[in-house]
Design an enzyme around this catalytic site. Sequence first.
Site, mmCIF file in Angstrom:
data_model
loop_
_atom_site.group_PDB
_atom_site.id
_atom_site.type_symbol
_atom_site.label_atom_id
_atom_site.label_comp_id
_atom_site.label_asym_id
_atom_site.label_seq_id
_atom_site.Cartn_x
_atom_site.Cartn_y
_atom_site.Cartn_z
ATOM 1 N N HIS A 60 -36.093 -5.987 20.321
ATOM 2 C CA HIS A 60 -36.880 -5.174 19.366
ATOM 3 C C HIS A 60 -38.347 -5.207 19.725
ATOM 4 C CE1 HIS A 60 -38.308 -3.662 15.404
ATOM 5 N NE2 HIS A 60 -37.092 -3.191 15.294
ATOM 6 N N PHE A 61 -38.863 -4.739 20.483
ATOM 7 C CA PHE A 61 -38.648 -3.945 21.668
ATOM 8 C C PHE A 61 -39.278 -4.718 22.805
ATOM 9 C CE2 PHE A 61 -39.060 -1.184 17.960
ATOM 10 C CZ PHE A 61 -37.842 -0.543 17.973
#
Length: 154
Positions: A60-61
């Site tokens: 994420h991310f």
Amino acid sequence: MTIEVQENREPKIIEVTEIMKMLPHRYPFLLVDRVIDFEEGKWLKAIKNVTVNEPCFTGHFPESPIFPGVLILEAMAQATGVLAVATHGKMAQDELYYFAAIDNARFKRPVVPGDQLTFEVEFLKEMRGITKFTGKAFVDGKLVCEADLMCARK
């Protein structure tokens, strides 16, 4: 929500070792690092230090890590659990504090590694075993998230 703190009083602090006696959560899901002040039955302020080592950042991310909003809400709910235990006493061996509902959740800005989240949760009412709270999360004094939460102790 306006948390009013009496002047000339020492803050009530709860360290993570005590929080671990109050909540069943453990790594990687214990999301409250320290309580920085509270008043039983009324309000609580807590912190969560967000580091690049959080497991969620692997997905994420990876190239632009953002702390997931659902984890901000979970941390806020855990803060209500600490307030409930500080107010009503330790839970029984077979008892849990459940996150029952969330309303009016709003995310205002992203939270990234290096940020320190400060949570402010306030007791609103209790009815038929469900407790309602309002909560806000801040980074550097700026609102990042707010929500109304309901929890049940069973």
